[in-house]
Scaffold this active site. Structure first.
Site, PDB file in Angstrom:
ATOM      1  N   LYS A   1       3.748 -15.081  -0.092  1.00 36.77           N
ATOM      2  CA  LYS A   1       4.373 -15.589  -1.380  1.00 36.77           C
ATOM      3  C   LYS A   1       5.854 -15.816  -1.329  1.00 36.77           C
ATOM      4  O   LYS A   1       6.538 -15.107  -2.099  1.00 36.77           O
ATOM      5  CB  LYS A   1       4.051 -14.512  -2.403  1.00 36.77           C
ATOM      6  CG  LYS A   1       4.047 -14.797  -3.934  1.00 36.77           C
ATOM      7  CD  LYS A   1       3.129 -15.826  -4.400  1.00 36.77           C
ATOM      8  CE  LYS A   1       3.526 -16.241  -5.728  1.00 36.77           C
ATOM      9  NZ  LYS A   1       3.082 -17.295  -6.382  1.00 36.77           N
TER      10      LYS A   1
ATOM     11  N   TYR B   1       0.859  -0.959  -0.056  1.00 29.96           N
ATOM     12  CA  TYR B   1       0.184  -0.152   0.050  1.00 29.96           C
ATOM     13  C   TYR B   1       0.963   1.034  -0.025  1.00 29.96           C
ATOM     14  O   TYR B   1       1.112   1.929   1.037  1.00 29.96           O
ATOM     15  CB  TYR B   1      -0.908   0.034   1.075  1.00 29.96           C
ATOM     16  CG  TYR B   1      -2.170  -1.083   0.656  1.00 29.96           C
ATOM     17  CD1 TYR B   1      -1.739  -2.471   0.280  1.00 29.96           C
ATOM     18  CD2 TYR B   1      -3.469  -0.570   0.578  1.00 29.96           C
ATOM     19  CE1 TYR B   1      -2.731  -3.117   0.019  1.00 29.96           C
ATOM     20  CE2 TYR B   1      -4.282  -1.496   0.002  1.00 29.96           C
ATOM     21  CZ  TYR B   1      -3.979  -2.843  -0.221  1.00 29.96           C
ATOM     22  OH  TYR B   1      -5.056  -3.781  -0.576  1.00 29.96           O
TER      23      TYR B   1
ATOM     24  N   ASP C   1      -6.278  -7.979   2.314  1.00 26.62           N
ATOM     25  CA  ASP C   1      -7.286  -7.145   1.775  1.00 26.62           C
ATOM     26  C   ASP C   1      -8.056  -7.932   0.492  1.00 26.62           C
ATOM     27  O   ASP C   1      -9.248  -8.190   0.832  1.00 26.62           O
ATOM     28  CB  ASP C   1      -6.831  -6.079   1.111  1.00 26.62           C
ATOM     29  CG  ASP C   1      -7.698  -4.926   0.846  1.00 26.62           C
ATOM     30  OD1 ASP C   1      -8.865  -5.156   1.191  1.00 26.62           O
ATOM     31  OD2 ASP C   1      -7.474  -3.874   0.339  1.00 26.62           O
TER      32      ASP C   1
ATOM     33  N   ASP D   1      -1.216 -17.805  -3.327  1.00 32.81           N
ATOM     34  CA  ASP D   1      -2.202 -18.419  -4.680  1.00 32.81           C
ATOM     35  C   ASP D   1      -2.963 -19.623  -4.304  1.00 32.81           C
ATOM     36  O   ASP D   1      -4.120 -19.767  -4.463  1.00 32.81           O
ATOM     37  CB  ASP D   1      -1.459 -18.582  -5.929  1.00 32.81           C
ATOM     38  CG  ASP D   1      -0.037 -18.621  -5.615  1.00 32.81           C
ATOM     39  OD1 ASP D   1       0.453 -18.849  -4.672  1.00 32.81           O
ATOM     40  OD2 ASP D   1       0.792 -19.012  -6.583  1.00 32.81           O
TER      41      ASP D   1
ATOM     42  N   ASP E   1     -12.029 -10.418   1.313  1.00 34.26           N
ATOM     43  CA  ASP E   1     -13.157 -10.296   0.632  1.00 34.26           C
ATOM     44  C   ASP E   1     -13.783 -11.684   0.183  1.00 34.26           C
ATOM     45  O   ASP E   1     -15.048 -11.986   0.293  1.00 34.26           O
ATOM     46  CB  ASP E   1     -13.121  -9.449  -0.657  1.00 34.26           C
ATOM     47  CG  ASP E   1     -13.401  -7.923  -0.352  1.00 34.26           C
ATOM     48  OD1 ASP E   1     -13.066  -7.455   0.763  1.00 34.26           O
ATOM     49  OD2 ASP E   1     -13.686  -7.063  -1.127  1.00 34.26           O
TER      50      ASP E   1
HETATM   51  P1  NAD Z   1     -17.675  -2.691  -3.304  1.00 31.71           P
HETATM   52  O1  NAD Z   1     -17.023  -3.385  -2.164  1.00 31.71           O
HETATM   53  O2  NAD Z   1     -18.388  -1.453  -2.831  1.00 31.71           O
HETATM   54  O3  NAD Z   1     -18.708  -3.507  -3.804  1.00 31.71           O
HETATM   55  C1  NAD Z   1     -18.461  -4.983  -4.409  1.00 31.71           C
HETATM   56  C2  NAD Z   1     -19.847  -5.812  -4.555  1.00 31.71           C
HETATM   57  O4  NAD Z   1     -20.281  -6.204  -3.587  1.00 31.71           O
HETATM   58  C3  NAD Z   1     -21.024  -4.829  -5.398  1.00 31.71           C
HETATM   59  O5  NAD Z   1     -21.731  -5.818  -6.120  1.00 31.71           O
HETATM   60  C4  NAD Z   1     -21.654  -4.351  -4.000  1.00 31.71           C
HETATM   61  O6  NAD Z   1     -22.989  -4.198  -4.548  1.00 31.71           O
HETATM   62  C5  NAD Z   1     -21.666  -5.342  -3.095  1.00 31.71           C
HETATM   63  N1  NAD Z   1     -21.534  -5.125  -1.663  1.00 31.71           N
HETATM   64  C6  NAD Z   1     -20.725  -4.341  -0.983  1.00 31.71           C
HETATM   65  N2  NAD Z   1     -21.199  -4.028   0.143  1.00 31.71           N
HETATM   66  C7  NAD Z   1     -22.422  -4.749   0.416  1.00 31.71           C
HETATM   67  C8  NAD Z   1     -23.230  -4.613   1.441  1.00 31.71           C
HETATM   68  N3  NAD Z   1     -23.262  -3.989   2.520  1.00 31.71           N
HETATM   69  N4  NAD Z   1     -24.276  -5.191   1.134  1.00 31.71           N
HETATM   70  C9  NAD Z   1     -24.588  -5.651  -0.060  1.00 31.71           C
HETATM   71  N5  NAD Z   1     -24.028  -5.876  -1.072  1.00 31.71           N
HETATM   72  C10 NAD Z   1     -22.650  -5.310  -0.955  1.00 31.71           C
HETATM   73  O7  NAD Z   1     -16.331  -2.467  -4.410  1.00 31.71           O
HETATM   74  P2  NAD Z   1     -16.480  -1.757  -5.679  1.00 31.71           P
HETATM   75  O8  NAD Z   1     -17.544  -1.456  -6.238  1.00 31.71           O
HETATM   76  O9  NAD Z   1     -15.433  -2.166  -6.354  1.00 31.71           O
HETATM   77  O10 NAD Z   1     -15.842  -0.191  -4.774  1.00 31.71           O
HETATM   78  C11 NAD Z   1     -16.798   0.690  -4.805  1.00 31.71           C
HETATM   79  C12 NAD Z   1     -16.037   2.116  -4.150  1.00 31.71           C
HETATM   80  O11 NAD Z   1     -15.659   1.801  -2.880  1.00 31.71           O
HETATM   81  C13 NAD Z   1     -14.698   2.223  -5.131  1.00 31.71           C
HETATM   82  O12 NAD Z   1     -14.592   3.709  -5.125  1.00 31.71           O
HETATM   83  C14 NAD Z   1     -13.673   1.767  -4.084  1.00 31.71           C
HETATM   84  O13 NAD Z   1     -12.442   2.350  -4.356  1.00 31.71           O
HETATM   85  C15 NAD Z   1     -14.392   2.109  -2.717  1.00 31.71           C
HETATM   86  N6  NAD Z   1     -13.568   1.086  -1.767  1.00 31.71           N
HETATM   87  C16 NAD Z   1     -13.671   1.661  -0.477  1.00 31.71           C
HETATM   88  C17 NAD Z   1     -13.441   0.995   0.637  1.00 31.71           C
HETATM   89  C18 NAD Z   1     -13.417   1.827   1.897  1.00 31.71           C
HETATM   90  O14 NAD Z   1     -13.931   2.815   2.150  1.00 31.71           O
HETATM   91  N7  NAD Z   1     -13.006   0.830   3.108  1.00 31.71           N
HETATM   92  C19 NAD Z   1     -12.982  -0.521   0.518  1.00 31.71           C
HETATM   93  C20 NAD Z   1     -13.162  -1.006  -0.570  1.00 31.71           C
HETATM   94  C21 NAD Z   1     -13.503  -0.216  -1.763  1.00 31.71           C
END
Ligand code: NAD
Length: 352
Positions: free
Chosen positions: A183, A130, A240, A216, A244
């Site tokens: 890794k 990061y 990270d 991996d 997920d």
């Molecule tokens: P995301 O994690 O927001 O979503 C990925 C998928 O998971 C989407 O389909 C979404 O609808 C689903 N999802 C996420 N949280 C959910 C919940 N609480 N309930 C139901 N479904 C849920 O990832 P993304 O779309 O790639 O990123 C969106 C934005 O968020 C980007 O700007 C990214 O940089 C940012 N981001 C922020 C953080 C943070 O603030 N901690 C972490 C990861 C990504």
């Protein structure tokens, strides 16, 4: 307990409102005396005060007993010169929140792909790949020419040892098994140092079984047999990504709770992002942030040696279990409620 609450972007305000309903119910039932202050980060902060995270918010966070941070639209924040700064990175770095603890477990009442499991990813949170936070000054990402980019990865013994210690402490309260994910077959120096540091710390915990898995292969092992794992300790980016996956295996990213903890500060923050695809529709699962807030209460209770905070955290966990089993949850985990109503269903179980 003084809580600073930062709702963030996308689904952030919705899941934060649901979380606050639960925290208020817990405060009433367990006499927690929660005092909640809210401030704007993300696009709201940029609109109102010209920055996605204003300097005084970091000071408020430093003074608070705990922070609840909603997700922000970090991918959209490209230019720090225009106040577009990653609030999550800023708080993790400024408050030295070195341990990102991300549990993933299955719940009765929701059909599962991988069978029942219960594991925790302990992710190093301050260095690794990061590059926006692993330097004292400046940024570890560089554009050498317009077609050549470099990103630096930092691994230190001190940061590796402290996340390892957090992982082993956690394992002592669970099934006493730590898996180091790395890794080191390719990144022999950096991940070699990480493994060495973890194995050194392991000597302080002779009753904990330790093994290691290459990152991996881990993706296959954790999908095939998540029951095999208890506490997984790993560097920043692997943790990270892996967390997920484990959250989704447990049912949904909407269950992805996480606590960012340092020596002095704690911050509840769902592991997922701002989910713009479902924002503003009362669809998002608020349990990720509700469970994160419960982790924060438990952390504060341990720190301040006040049992009622740990009791409140346990009651929130139980209320979440019951709500999921009763299908009083959002559609992503087989329920039939909206975001707000899911928060209310959990809160109602606390005041019964
Ligand atoms: P995301 O994690 O927001 O979503 C990925 C998928 O998971 C989407 O389909 C979404 O609808 C689903 N999802 C996420 N949280 C959910 C919940 N609480 N309930 C139901 N479904 C849920 O990832 P993304 O779309 O790639 O990123 C969106 C934005 O968020 C980007 O700007 C990214 O940089 C940012 N981001 C922020 C953080 C943070 O603030 N901690 C972490 C990861 C990504």
């Amino acid at each position: 307990m003084n809580l600073l609450v930062l709702a963030g972007d996308g689904i952030g305000p919705e899941i934060t409102a649901a979380t606050l309903a639960v925290l208020r119910a817990a405060s009433e039932r367990f006499a927690l005396g929660l005092r909640i202050e809210e401030a704007s980060v993300g696009h709201a902060g940029l609109r109102e005060r010209g920055s996605t995270i204003h300097a005084d918010i970091v000071e408020k966070a430093r003074k608070a007993d705990g922070i609840v941070l909603g997700p922000t639209a970090t991918f959209e924040f490209k230019d720090p010169g225009r106040g577009e700064i990653n609030p999550s990175m800023t708080l993790r770095k400024s408050l030295d929140l070195f341990a990102n603890i991300r549990p993933a477990r299955t719940y009765a009442g929701f059909p599962l792909r991988s069978g029942e499991f219960d594991l925790v990813v302990a992710r190093e949170n301050t260095e690794g790949f990061y590059a926006d936070r692993n330097m004292e000054a400046g940024n570890g990402e560089m554009l050498v020419t317009k077609d050549v980019a470099i990103s630096l990865r930092r691994i230190t013994r001190v940061c590796s040892e402290r996340i390892a210690r957090a992982a082993f402490d956690l394992a002592m309260t669970r099934r006493k098994h730590v898996t180091i994910v790395h890794k080191a077959n390719v990144l022999k120096v950096t991940d070699g140092l990480f493994i060495d540091a973890c194995r050194d710390v392991a000597k302080e915990f002779p009753s904990v079984v330790v093994d290691d898995v290459i990152v991996d292969a881990m993706m296959a092992h954790v999908v095939r047999n998540p029951q095999r794992f208890d506490v997984i300790v790993t560097t920043n980016m692997y943790g990270d990504i892996l967390s997920d996956l484990t959250a989704e295996l447990s049912g949904s990213l909407g269950l992805a709770a996480s606590l960012n903890a340092g020596a002095r500060h704690g911050m509840a923050q769902a592991a997922h992002g701002s989910a713009p695809d479902i924002a503003g529709r009362n669809l998002a699962n608020p349990l990720s942030l509700i469970l994160s807030a419960a982790m924060l209460l438990a952390w504060y209770g341990r720190r301040s040696k006040t049992n009622r905070f740990e009791a409140a955290a346990a009651a929130i966990d139980k209320a979440v279990e019951e709500a999921i089993a009763a299908k009083e949850s959002t559609v992503d985990i087989g329920g039939r409620l909206g975001t707000r109503e899911t928060g209310e269903a959990v809160a109602a179980r606390l005041v019964r």
